[in-house]
Design a protein around this motif. Structure first.
Motif, PDB file in Angstrom:
ATOM      1  N   SER A  32       0.752  -1.256   0.088  1.00  8.78           N
ATOM      2  CA  SER A  32      -0.226   0.051  -0.140  1.00  8.78           C
ATOM      3  C   SER A  32       0.817   1.131  -0.007  1.00  8.78           C
ATOM      4  CB  SER A  32      -0.948   0.015   1.289  1.00  8.78           C
ATOM      5  OG  SER A  32      -1.755   1.089   1.360  1.00  8.78           O
ATOM      6  N   THR A  33       1.791   1.383   0.725  1.00  5.43           N
ATOM      7  CA  THR A  33       2.931   2.446   0.868  1.00  5.43           C
ATOM      8  C   THR A  33       3.534   2.751  -0.755  1.00  5.43           C
ATOM      9  OG1 THR A  33       3.327   1.919   3.190  1.00  5.43           O
ATOM     10  CG2 THR A  33       4.973   3.430   1.952  1.00  5.43           C
ATOM     11  N   ALA A  34       3.778   1.522  -1.311  1.00  8.13           N
ATOM     12  CA  ALA A  34       4.538   1.685  -2.582  1.00  8.13           C
ATOM     13  C   ALA A  34       3.529   2.427  -3.579  1.00  8.13           C
ATOM     14  CB  ALA A  34       5.123   0.329  -2.962  1.00  8.13           C
ATOM     15  N   LEU A  35       2.265   1.662  -3.397  1.00  3.75           N
ATOM     16  CA  LEU A  35       1.129   2.191  -4.370  1.00  3.75           C
ATOM     17  C   LEU A  35       0.966   3.830  -4.064  1.00  3.75           C
ATOM     18  CD1 LEU A  35      -1.220  -0.796  -4.321  1.00  3.75           C
ATOM     19  CD2 LEU A  35       0.102   0.265  -6.385  1.00  3.75           C
ATOM     20  N   THR A  36       1.096   4.064  -2.690  1.00  2.38           N
ATOM     21  CA  THR A  36       0.692   5.524  -2.387  1.00  2.38           C
ATOM     22  C   THR A  36       1.947   6.458  -3.127  1.00  2.38           C
ATOM     23  OG1 THR A  36      -0.399   4.773  -0.372  1.00  2.38           O
ATOM     24  CG2 THR A  36       0.555   7.137  -0.715  1.00  2.38           C
ATOM     25  N   LEU A  38       3.588   5.658  -5.785  1.00  2.50           N
ATOM     26  CA  LEU A  38       3.350   5.467  -7.175  1.00  2.50           C
ATOM     27  C   LEU A  38       2.200   6.583  -7.570  1.00  2.50           C
ATOM     28  CD1 LEU A  38       4.021   4.201  -9.924  1.00  2.50           C
ATOM     29  CD2 LEU A  38       2.301   2.487  -9.379  1.00  2.50           C
ATOM     30  N   GLY A  39       1.107   6.579  -6.634  1.00  2.00           N
ATOM     31  CA  GLY A  39       0.027   7.199  -6.955  1.00  2.00           C
ATOM     32  C   GLY A  39       0.176   8.592  -6.854  1.00  2.00           C
ATOM     33  N   VAL A  40       1.346   9.442  -6.219  1.00  6.85           N
ATOM     34  CA  VAL A  40       1.427  10.622  -6.120  1.00  6.85           C
ATOM     35  C   VAL A  40       1.994  11.018  -7.399  1.00  6.85           C
ATOM     36  CG1 VAL A  40       2.838  12.329  -4.959  1.00  6.85           C
ATOM     37  CG2 VAL A  40       1.681  10.893  -3.487  1.00  6.85           C
ATOM     38  N   PHE A  41       3.016  10.145  -7.891  1.00 10.41           N
ATOM     39  CA  PHE A  41       3.708  10.342  -9.039  1.00 10.41           C
ATOM     40  C   PHE A  41       2.915  10.324 -10.335  1.00 10.41           C
ATOM     41  CE2 PHE A  41       7.486   9.155  -6.650  1.00 10.41           C
ATOM     42  CZ  PHE A  41       8.259  10.518  -6.671  1.00 10.41           C
ATOM     43  N   THR A  42       1.895   9.302 -10.340  1.00 13.93           N
ATOM     44  CA  THR A  42       1.027   9.379 -11.460  1.00 13.93           C
ATOM     45  C   THR A  42      -0.053  10.313 -11.272  1.00 13.93           C
ATOM     46  OG1 THR A  42      -0.461   7.754 -10.140  1.00 13.93           O
ATOM     47  CG2 THR A  42       1.200   6.853 -11.774  1.00 13.93           C
ATOM     48  N   TYR A  43      -0.373  10.895 -10.333  1.00 10.16           N
ATOM     49  CA  TYR A  43      -1.315  12.104 -10.311  1.00 10.16           C
ATOM     50  C   TYR A  43      -0.726  13.100 -11.117  1.00 10.16           C
ATOM     51  CZ  TYR A  43      -3.964  16.083  -8.914  1.00 10.16           C
ATOM     52  OH  TYR A  43      -4.781  17.189  -8.811  1.00 10.16           O
ATOM     53  N   VAL A  51      -4.488   5.352  -8.588  1.00  7.83           N
ATOM     54  CA  VAL A  51      -3.758   4.457  -8.011  1.00  7.83           C
ATOM     55  C   VAL A  51      -3.498   4.963  -6.372  1.00  7.83           C
ATOM     56  CG1 VAL A  51      -1.061   4.035  -7.862  1.00  7.83           C
ATOM     57  CG2 VAL A  51      -2.384   4.202 -10.007  1.00  7.83           C
ATOM     58  N   PHE A  52      -3.410   6.165  -5.978  1.00 12.07           N
ATOM     59  CA  PHE A  52      -3.648   6.705  -4.811  1.00 12.07           C
ATOM     60  C   PHE A  52      -4.974   6.005  -4.023  1.00 12.07           C
ATOM     61  CE2 PHE A  52      -4.663   9.775  -1.389  1.00 12.07           C
ATOM     62  CZ  PHE A  52      -3.552   9.728  -0.389  1.00 12.07           C
ATOM     63  N   ASN A  53      -5.884   5.961  -4.492  1.00 12.27           N
ATOM     64  CA  ASN A  53      -7.244   5.573  -3.998  1.00 12.27           C
ATOM     65  C   ASN A  53      -7.302   4.135  -3.684  1.00 12.27           C
ATOM     66  OD1 ASN A  53      -8.264   8.262  -4.009  1.00 12.27           O
ATOM     67  ND2 ASN A  53      -9.797   7.858  -5.793  1.00 12.27           N
ATOM     68  N   VAL A  54      -6.328   3.419  -4.627  1.00 14.57           N
ATOM     69  CA  VAL A  54      -6.208   2.089  -4.525  1.00 14.57           C
ATOM     70  C   VAL A  54      -5.337   1.710  -3.401  1.00 14.57           C
ATOM     71  CG1 VAL A  54      -5.229   0.068  -5.678  1.00 14.57           C
ATOM     72  CG2 VAL A  54      -6.677   1.251  -7.103  1.00 14.57           C
ATOM     73  N   VAL A  56      -4.980   3.642  -0.748  1.00 13.84           N
ATOM     74  CA  VAL A  56      -5.584   3.961   0.733  1.00 13.84           C
ATOM     75  C   VAL A  56      -6.812   2.842   1.032  1.00 13.84           C
ATOM     76  CG1 VAL A  56      -6.953   5.729   1.728  1.00 13.84           C
ATOM     77  CG2 VAL A  56      -5.022   6.472   0.441  1.00 13.84           C
ATOM     78  N   SER A  57      -7.245   2.235  -0.299  1.00 15.72           N
ATOM     79  CA  SER A  57      -8.329   1.524  -0.008  1.00 15.72           C
ATOM     80  C   SER A  57      -7.729   0.018   0.553  1.00 15.72           C
ATOM     81  CB  SER A  57      -9.085   1.057  -1.128  1.00 15.72           C
ATOM     82  OG  SER A  57      -9.807   2.261  -1.649  1.00 15.72           O
ATOM     83  N   LEU A  58      -6.631  -0.324  -0.054  1.00 14.78           N
ATOM     84  CA  LEU A  58      -5.670  -1.493   0.464  1.00 14.78           C
ATOM     85  C   LEU A  58      -5.386  -1.341   1.811  1.00 14.78           C
ATOM     86  CD1 LEU A  58      -4.565  -4.337   0.050  1.00 14.78           C
ATOM     87  CD2 LEU A  58      -2.653  -3.110  -0.932  1.00 14.78           C
ATOM     88  N   ALA A  59      -5.005  -0.105   2.309  1.00 15.30           N
ATOM     89  CA  ALA A  59      -4.420  -0.076   3.623  1.00 15.30           C
ATOM     90  C   ALA A  59      -5.594  -0.020   4.497  1.00 15.30           C
ATOM     91  CB  ALA A  59      -3.951   1.203   4.059  1.00 15.30           C
ATOM     92  N   ILE A  60      -6.562   0.559   4.290  1.00 13.17           N
ATOM     93  CA  ILE A  60      -8.051   0.443   5.181  1.00 13.17           C
ATOM     94  C   ILE A  60      -8.597  -0.748   5.283  1.00 13.17           C
ATOM     95  CG2 ILE A  60     -10.296   1.341   5.152  1.00 13.17           C
ATOM     96  CD1 ILE A  60      -9.512   3.908   4.171  1.00 13.17           C
TER      97      ILE A  60
END
Length: 168
Positions: A32-36, A38-43, A51-54, A56-60
């Protein structure tokens, strides 16, 4: 973290180690941290938070599933085991204590993972140490593998529900 050195036991005692194909909470939170990140960069490139929503959803989903599974285990599935503890806690107090213990277990798993990462022992991620050192047979190991499978199924279910709502 008190459990950072516990990860070294898998390398030190490989005969008391087993591979668990279900990622634990720490491993899922690392993903989830790695995806976060990646999500910041892809934004910046696509202008959307998918990607950021994915992440956060995984962490929750990971936190909720782990707490829910521990409450299920202690209050229903293995209720006979917990009776032998003779705790003065009952009802909601007992449920809160179980939820707290799930968070402590997750912190312990995180410490073990951090230790493995700090030592560069990434090949031991997914390996678990048998704390009963085979004195109780394969029962504890098999139960932990089953618990891991149940938790990852619950994570997948909650993650799917969260993504259906927020990951678009």
């Amino acid at each position: 973290m008190w459990s950072k050195d516990d990860g070294g036991l898998t390398k030190l005692y490989p005969n008391l180690t087993y591979l668990d194909h279900s990622p634990n909470s720490a491993e899922l939170l690392l993903i989830s941290t790695a995806l976060t990140i990646l999500g910041v960069f892809t934004y910046h490139f696509i202008g959307r938070f998918i990607v950021f929503n994915v992440s956060v959803s995984l962490a929750i989903a990971t936190v909720i599933a782990n707490i829910t599974h521990d409450v299920y285990r202690h209050l229903w599935r293995d209720a006979n085991r917990t009776k032998s503890l003779r705790s003065s806690l009952r009802g909601l107090g007992w449920a809160v204590a179980v939820a707290e213990s799930a968070l402590i277990r997750m912190a312990s798993e995180s410490g073990r993972l951090i230790g493995l990462l700090e030592w560069g022992e990434i090949m031991f991620i997914g390996h678990r140490f048998d704390w009963f050192t085979r004195r109780a047979g394969d029962g504890p190991m098999n139960e932990e593998i089953i618990n891991g499978r149940q938790r990852i199924a619950l994570v997948a279910l909650i993650f799917g529900l969260l993504c259906a709502k927020y990951c678009y």
